[in-house]
Motif scaffolding. Structure first.
Motif, PDB file in Angstrom:
ATOM      1  N   GLU A  78       0.884  -1.210  -0.180  1.00 55.17           N
ATOM      2  CA  GLU A  78       0.100  -0.031   0.057  1.00 55.17           C
ATOM      3  C   GLU A  78       0.745   1.323   0.062  1.00 55.17           C
ATOM      4  N   TRP A  79       2.038   1.243   0.415  1.00 51.59           N
ATOM      5  CA  TRP A  79       3.075   2.334   0.574  1.00 51.59           C
ATOM      6  C   TRP A  79       3.333   2.838  -1.121  1.00 51.59           C
ATOM      7  N   PHE A  80       3.259   1.776  -1.819  1.00 52.21           N
ATOM      8  CA  PHE A  80       3.523   1.934  -2.986  1.00 52.21           C
ATOM      9  C   PHE A  80       2.735   1.974  -4.321  1.00 52.21           C
ATOM     10  N   GLU A  81       1.503   1.666  -3.767  1.00 48.04           N
ATOM     11  CA  GLU A  81       0.361   1.124  -4.554  1.00 48.04           C
ATOM     12  C   GLU A  81       0.002   2.402  -5.577  1.00 48.04           C
ATOM     13  N   LYS A  82      -0.022   3.583  -5.226  1.00 48.02           N
ATOM     14  CA  LYS A  82      -0.328   4.523  -6.335  1.00 48.02           C
ATOM     15  C   LYS A  82       0.388   4.812  -7.275  1.00 48.02           C
ATOM     16  N   TRP A  83       1.554   4.210  -7.370  1.00 45.34           N
ATOM     17  CA  TRP A  83       2.591   4.326  -8.620  1.00 45.34           C
ATOM     18  C   TRP A  83       2.332   2.845  -9.502  1.00 45.34           C
ATOM     19  N   GLU A  84       1.605   2.213  -9.030  1.00 44.42           N
ATOM     20  CA  GLU A  84       1.438   0.794  -9.771  1.00 44.42           C
ATOM     21  C   GLU A  84       1.199   0.751 -11.213  1.00 44.42           C
ATOM     22  N   ASN A  85       0.415   1.936 -11.850  1.00 46.03           N
ATOM     23  CA  ASN A  85       0.486   1.797 -13.098  1.00 46.03           C
ATOM     24  C   ASN A  85       1.370   2.985 -13.812  1.00 46.03           C
ATOM     25  N   GLU A  86       2.548   3.452 -13.033  1.00 50.82           N
ATOM     26  CA  GLU A  86       3.461   4.469 -13.650  1.00 50.82           C
ATOM     27  C   GLU A  86       4.664   3.537 -14.183  1.00 50.82           C
ATOM     28  N   ARG A  87       5.281   4.237 -15.226  1.00 51.01           N
ATOM     29  CA  ARG A  87       6.420   3.331 -15.696  1.00 51.01           C
ATOM     30  C   ARG A  87       7.689   3.416 -14.924  1.00 51.01           C
ATOM     31  N   VAL A  88       8.583   2.434 -14.809  1.00 52.80           N
ATOM     32  CA  VAL A  88       9.765   2.334 -14.013  1.00 52.80           C
ATOM     33  C   VAL A  88      10.568   3.456 -14.371  1.00 52.80           C
ATOM     34  N   MET A  89      11.074   4.223 -13.448  1.00 55.88           N
ATOM     35  CA  MET A  89      12.122   5.339 -13.634  1.00 55.88           C
ATOM     36  C   MET A  89      11.194   6.491 -13.953  1.00 55.88           C
ATOM     37  N   LYS A  90       9.893   6.480 -14.144  1.00 62.26           N
ATOM     38  CA  LYS A  90       8.995   7.696 -14.538  1.00 62.26           C
ATOM     39  C   LYS A  90       8.094   7.565 -13.383  1.00 62.26           C
ATOM     40  N   ARG A  91       8.441   7.669 -12.156  1.00 59.66           N
ATOM     41  CA  ARG A  91       7.392   7.477 -11.029  1.00 59.66           C
ATOM     42  C   ARG A  91       7.463   9.101 -10.262  1.00 59.66           C
ATOM     43  N   GLY A  92       8.352   9.785 -10.575  1.00 59.52           N
ATOM     44  CA  GLY A  92       8.431  11.133  -9.869  1.00 59.52           C
ATOM     45  C   GLY A  92       9.152  11.223  -8.670  1.00 59.52           C
ATOM     46  N   GLN A  93       9.358  12.621  -8.200  1.00 52.05           N
ATOM     47  CA  GLN A  93       9.915  12.813  -7.190  1.00 52.05           C
ATOM     48  C   GLN A  93       9.279  12.225  -5.678  1.00 52.05           C
ATOM     49  N   GLU A  94       8.176  12.285  -5.612  1.00 47.88           N
ATOM     50  CA  GLU A  94       7.472  11.661  -4.326  1.00 47.88           C
ATOM     51  C   GLU A  94       7.918  10.289  -4.288  1.00 47.88           C
TER      52      GLU A  94
END
Length: 105
Positions: A78-94
């Motif tokens: 759950e700590w990383f769930e919000k980035w599950e649909n983002e590309r690797v190396m493209k998930r942003g600064q947060e």
């Protein structure tokens, strides 16, 4: 990587598991229940540490004076769930900040 050979650093060709208690399931459940902010103030319930270069007889020849270390720990999905649909190396600064906060604690 690490600067130094396995001999210089005293690294052994073995794996090490570290736990915060004897009941691993309870420790993980309690850690997860704390939520991210509070969990960051406490020890991770389990940590795996290994030195792959110490297990590889050809490592010193290929990478003189260097060694490697792997540290793996637990954190809830759950700590990383919000980035599950983002590309690797493209998930942003947060995302990068969270990874670094976990890595340096």
């Amino acid at each position: 990587g690490l600067r130094g050979t396995k001999e210089e650093l005293g690294l052994k060709a073995q794996n090490c598991w570290a736990f915060t208690g004897n009941d691993h399931a309870v420790a993980i459940e309690e850690y997860t229940r704390r939520g991210l902010e509070n969990a960051m103030k406490s020890d991770a319930p389990v940590v795996f540490i290994a030195f792959p270069s110490a297990k590889d007889p050809s490592h010193e020849r290929r990478y003189p004076g260097k060694s490697t270390c792997v540290v793996i720990s637990y954190c809830p999905w759950e700590w990383f769930e919000k980035w599950e649909n983002e590309r690797v190396m493209k998930r942003g600064q947060e995302y990068q900040d969270l990874k670094m906060a976990l890595a340096t604690r």
